[in-house]
Scaffold this active site. Structure first.
Site, PDB file in Angstrom:
ATOM      1  N   LEU A 133      44.635  28.134  46.493  1.00 22.03           N
ATOM      2  CA  LEU A 133      44.061  27.142  45.592  1.00 22.03           C
ATOM      3  C   LEU A 133      44.455  27.519  44.167  1.00 22.03           C
ATOM      4  O   LEU A 133      44.557  28.698  43.834  1.00 22.03           O
ATOM      5  CB  LEU A 133      42.529  27.119  45.701  1.00 22.03           C
ATOM      6  CG  LEU A 133      41.907  26.653  47.021  1.00 22.03           C
ATOM      7  CD1 LEU A 133      40.398  26.857  46.987  1.00 22.03           C
ATOM      8  CD2 LEU A 133      42.239  25.192  47.297  1.00 22.03           C
ATOM      9  N   ASP A 134      44.639  26.515  43.316  1.00 18.31           N
ATOM     10  CA  ASP A 134      44.905  26.795  41.906  1.00 18.31           C
ATOM     11  C   ASP A 134      43.709  27.512  41.288  1.00 18.31           C
ATOM     12  O   ASP A 134      42.578  27.404  41.778  1.00 18.31           O
ATOM     13  CB  ASP A 134      45.149  25.490  41.147  1.00 18.31           C
ATOM     14  CG  ASP A 134      46.450  24.810  41.553  1.00 18.31           C
ATOM     15  OD1 ASP A 134      47.335  25.503  42.084  1.00 18.31           O
ATOM     16  OD2 ASP A 134      46.564  23.588  41.340  1.00 18.31           O
ATOM     17  N   LYS A 135      43.949  28.200  40.195  1.00 16.39           N
ATOM     18  CA  LYS A 135      42.895  28.968  39.531  1.00 16.39           C
ATOM     19  C   LYS A 135      41.673  28.111  39.212  1.00 16.39           C
ATOM     20  O   LYS A 135      40.536  28.489  39.490  1.00 16.39           O
ATOM     21  CB  LYS A 135      43.438  29.593  38.247  1.00 16.39           C
ATOM     22  CG  LYS A 135      42.406  30.396  37.463  1.00 16.39           C
ATOM     23  CD  LYS A 135      42.998  31.007  36.202  1.00 16.39           C
ATOM     24  CE  LYS A 135      41.939  31.785  35.420  1.00 16.39           C
ATOM     25  NZ  LYS A 135      42.500  32.415  34.200  1.00 16.39           N
ATOM     26  N   THR A 137      40.782  25.219  40.491  1.00 12.83           N
ATOM     27  CA  THR A 137      40.243  24.490  41.639  1.00 12.83           C
ATOM     28  C   THR A 137      39.264  25.369  42.402  1.00 12.83           C
ATOM     29  O   THR A 137      39.538  26.536  42.666  1.00 12.83           O
ATOM     30  CB  THR A 137      41.375  24.045  42.577  1.00 12.83           C
ATOM     31  OG1 THR A 137      42.304  23.244  41.842  1.00 12.83           O
ATOM     32  CG2 THR A 137      40.829  23.240  43.740  1.00 12.83           C
ATOM     33  N   HIS A 234      49.905  21.914  42.769  1.00 14.76           N
ATOM     34  CA  HIS A 234      49.408  20.811  41.936  1.00 14.76           C
ATOM     35  C   HIS A 234      49.520  19.453  42.619  1.00 14.76           C
ATOM     36  O   HIS A 234      49.507  18.416  41.943  1.00 14.76           O
ATOM     37  CB  HIS A 234      50.153  20.744  40.599  1.00 14.76           C
ATOM     38  CG  HIS A 234      49.977  21.951  39.736  1.00 14.76           C
ATOM     39  ND1 HIS A 234      50.555  22.067  38.487  1.00 14.76           N
ATOM     40  CD2 HIS A 234      49.288  23.095  39.922  1.00 14.76           C
ATOM     41  CE1 HIS A 234      50.241  23.229  37.957  1.00 14.76           C
ATOM     42  NE2 HIS A 234      49.466  23.887  38.810  1.00 14.76           N
TER      43      HIS A 234
END
Length: 320
Positions: A133-135, A137, A234
């Site tokens: 997961l993105d930071k 998110t 993304h």
């Protein structure tokens, strides 16, 4: 240490992928981390043509020890745990794994700090990680405790039997109640931090598909659900931006609201997968964090929120 003798001439990564029953990307990581030797010499090229009777040696990377300077000062909620799988509710602004640019404790550091023994197919920095997961998110993330489980789960990502439903707080609702974006994704030539879509697949672009549905539409924000079929960096953010819809706080992709947020308001709400040991289909929900939920409560009634974020409603809406 595993030793294998080649019986034919072919590419090193193709040969190892077939023998080890691992994806090509996992094999490439092993090669990049100097874990593969051909005839007792470290081989760094995945494309190397191996010959008949070449001896290939494989040393699986060891999980790193936690560094003193990276001792986690956060905690993570465990949603599910057994001998094979761990499902966590990642807090916003926690980095998932280490990199040369990361100077803070990561989710992987937290796992090691807690004493978990994890799969090591993805090497030191990504121990146990089946996906990421993105930071900014938040939400559900699956961790594999052993290599067999890791491979079983990774295969589900490839054949789409593992899936994820995300919730996004957007500046505007979708133009239609249900929309899909299947444009490929590539790095933006003018901004290396950003991704863009393209209608043409090429060596720089990766296929991607996301389904979106409107859940709640309000004066100041809307709640949109997204179902991932692929897991590109993304992906939801860039696919929504393609529709001129921007997630609250996502200034990189075009959010220009007056209210500033300390993260992108995107949450991995539900994850489903077939358990590697029991072979049963599991649905696991990750409760929303306070910053996300507070915005919902300010714009919608509790009854609306409960109805539109229920498992049954999401499954029906996405025709699961």
């Amino acid at each position: 240490m595993l030793k294998i003798s080649s019986l034919c001439e072919e590419r090193l990564d193709v040969f190892l992928s077939d023998v080890l029953k691992q994806s090509r990307s996992q094999v490439v990581r092993l090669i990049k981390e100097n874990c593969v030797c051909v005839n007792k010499k470290i081989e760094k090229k995945s494309s190397k043509k191996i010959k008949q009777k070449d001896e290939i040696s494989i040393l699986l990377p060891q999980t790193k020890e936690i560094k003193e300077n990276y001792t986690p000062e956060f905690d993570i909620t465990i949603l599910h745990e057994d001998d094979d799988v761990l499902v966590l509710n990642k807090a916003p602004n926690v980095v998932v794994h280490g990199a040369s640019s990361v100077k803070e404790a990561t989710l992987v550091d937290w796992l090691l700090y807690k004493g978990y023994i994890l799969s090591n197919l993805n090497g030191d920095h990504r121990a146990g990680l089946v996906h990421r997961l993105d930071k900014g998110t938040s939400g559900a993330i699956v961790i594999a405790k052993n290599n067999q489980s890791h491979q079983f789960l990774a295969n589900q990502l490839l054949d789409k039997s593992m899936g994820r439903f995300y919730l996004a707080l957007s500046d505007l609702p979708l133009k239609k109640d249900k929309m899909s974006n299947e444009k490929a994704i590539m790095r933006c030539p003018s901004n290396r931090l950003k991704k863009i879509t393209t209608s043409h697949l090429n060596s720089l672009a990766k296929s991607a598909k996301t389904d979106f549905i409107n859940l709640l539409s309000g004066k100041d924000c809307s709640l949109i659900a997204a179902k991932l079929y692929t897991g590109r960096t993304h992906q939801i953010r860039v696919h929504l931006a393609d529709f001129n819809r921007y997630i609250l706080g996502d200034e990189l992709y075009g959010y220009k609201g007056k209210i500033k947020y300390n993260r992108v308001m995107l949450h991995a709400y539900l994850i489903y997968f077939i358990h590697p040991r029991t072979k049963k289909l599991m649905f696991i929900k990750a409760p929303m964090f306070d910053d996300f939920y507070q915005i919902l409560k300010e714009n919608f009634t509790q009854g609306e929120i409960d109805e539109k974020t229920s498992l049954d409603y999401l499954k029906f809406s996405f025709s699961f």
